[in-house]
Design a protein around this motif. Sequence first.
Motif, short mmCIF file in Angstrom:
data_model
loop_
_atom_site.label_atom_id
_atom_site.label_comp_id
_atom_site.label_asym_id
_atom_site.label_seq_id
_atom_site.Cartn_x
_atom_site.Cartn_y
_atom_site.Cartn_z
N ASN A 120 -18.84 42.70 39.91
CA ASN A 120 -20.03 43.54 39.74
C ASN A 120 -20.70 43.23 38.42
OD1 ASN A 120 -19.29 46.01 41.93
ND2 ASN A 120 -21.42 45.76 41.31
N GLY A 121 -21.97 42.85 38.47
CA GLY A 121 -22.73 42.55 37.26
C GLY A 121 -23.39 43.79 36.67
N ASN A 122 -23.77 43.68 35.41
CA ASN A 122 -24.34 44.78 34.65
C ASN A 122 -25.86 44.77 34.74
OD1 ASN A 122 -25.24 46.55 32.66
ND2 ASN A 122 -23.72 45.92 31.14
N VAL A 123 -26.41 45.68 35.51
CA VAL A 123 -27.86 45.88 35.58
C VAL A 123 -28.28 47.08 34.73
CG1 VAL A 123 -29.79 46.48 37.11
CG2 VAL A 123 -28.10 44.80 37.83
N GLY A 124 -27.41 48.11 34.66
CA GLY A 124 -27.77 49.34 33.98
C GLY A 124 -28.05 49.19 32.50
N GLY A 174 -25.05 54.02 37.08
CA GLY A 174 -25.58 52.69 36.81
C GLY A 174 -27.03 52.66 36.41
N GLY A 175 -27.60 53.81 36.04
CA GLY A 175 -28.98 53.81 35.53
C GLY A 175 -29.87 54.94 35.98
N ASN A 176 -29.38 55.82 36.90
CA ASN A 176 -30.20 56.94 37.39
C ASN A 176 -31.58 56.48 37.86
OD1 ASN A 176 -28.49 59.34 37.05
ND2 ASN A 176 -28.55 58.78 34.87
N MET A 177 -31.58 55.41 38.63
CA MET A 177 -32.84 54.82 39.10
C MET A 177 -33.29 55.43 40.42
SD MET A 177 -31.88 50.82 38.42
CE MET A 177 -30.96 50.34 36.94
N THR A 178 -34.56 55.31 40.69
CA THR A 178 -35.07 55.60 42.02
C THR A 178 -34.83 54.38 42.90
OG1 THR A 178 -37.28 54.73 41.57
CG2 THR A 178 -36.88 57.07 41.05
N SER A 179 -34.89 54.57 44.20
CA SER A 179 -34.64 53.47 45.12
C SER A 179 -35.66 52.35 44.94
CB SER A 179 -34.66 53.98 46.57
OG SER A 179 -35.86 54.69 46.84
#
Length: 481
Positions: A120-124, A174-179
């Motif tokens: 698993n790579g780091n996007v956050g 991992g970042g609390n992102m929207t879809s």
Amino acid sequence: MITAAPSPLAPVIDRRIYGQFAEHLGRGIYEGLWVGTDSPIPNRNGLRTDAIDALRAIKVPVVRWPGGCFADEYHWLKGVGHQRGAMVNTHWGGVVDPNEFGTHEYFELLNQLDAEAYINGNVGSGAVAEMQDWIEYMTLDSHTEMAELRKRHGREQPWKVQFFGVGNESWGCGGNMTSLHYANLYRQYQTYVRNYGDNRITKVACGANADDYEWTDVVMARAAEHMDALSLHYYTLPTGEWDVKGAAIGFGDADWYETIRRTLMMDTLLTRHGQLMDRHDPAKRVGLYVDEWGTWYDVEQGTNPGFLYQQNTMRDAVVAALNFNVFHRHADRVRMTNIAQMVNVLQAMLLTDGERMLKTPTYHAFALYTDHHDATSVPVRGVLPAHTDLTLSHRDGAYTASAVNYGLDRQAEIEIVLPGAIGELLRSDILTAEQADAHNTFEAPDAVAITGFDAVRIAGDRMTLTLPPRSIVTVRGRVAE
């Protein structure tokens, strides 16, 4: 009576459905797997041999690493070379991770297990260039800065990276992102997850949390053409509440059945997410990876709440088996799953205490299902007795039936009409216990273990199984010539 109905369209049950997950969390990596070369605990290149031997026995096909939530705060360069940079594990207990176990140690683990890589790579919290450099470090055989750095660290040849996750739980830790935001980021980041030489990476996009169907719809609509798989996370909580999840042992009958009910919701999740994926990918090119699943209880008293250490009972074994059966039924789309987690964390295969190690009931459930790896699923028709479930597969001229009786107070009989007569019984095993919360301890490590199953009758093409309460059975028979 249950009738087996072979179909030329029946999918193969990918062995990766029995995948594992090892996160930098609690004692999952350190002590559970990695003890270092100077440890008095017997080890091979720093990995404890008892754990490796046990995991090899259940044919672990793939290991997901380094997280989980940890993945999106992990900066891989701190975990390579002789001068490692320690970091604080902010998600799990606030402990300092020395980064002794990094990329090289992970591939040593895979080598000893004969398993594939799922990283698993780091996007956050990571940059695109960081992810690109990691892929080059691991898989590029060329005179570039990253490839030369790997060589200076002792690895001349590149490794094979079969699966790479672009971020983890981007909707949460991992970042609390929207879809929509994640879908756009995914398109960007995955561009730099490149194939070098003959290495071919299966790119995995971060999928939904349980029943967040909007996430699946948006990410598939925006990015399906750039992914090879989409993940899904679902945990079984007896209460359904994160604040008070329920106890791992000492539970009542109602807790048992509620846990089973919530486990079986996996079938609904796979059906509905699968339907959304079909809308955007009718050819089913994109796999659905349930790369976090399992039971999640309140931690054991006296342990670090951030270490997620819980006891493992007959109930957990039944939960595992029921999930396997569900995954088999969706094997046309579900091509990998990764139970959370491998050692000392959540629904673990193994528990350790210093030099001691034990196999949990969940471990034995995995052991009962090894004959289904890469077998062809055989659909079954008919009505099963109450509180039972069944899966059937065919491989190497033999049929394997695995059945579960999750009732607490009565036996159940299942009669199966197979497509051909059985000429030889190859295997007949059972996992059961007198108490619903029966579990193994370091003082009694084999209280719950596989034994021979003799309540099976075979007459030509008919196989009859008589299952005691709280039991999992596997019977394998070779077709008569």
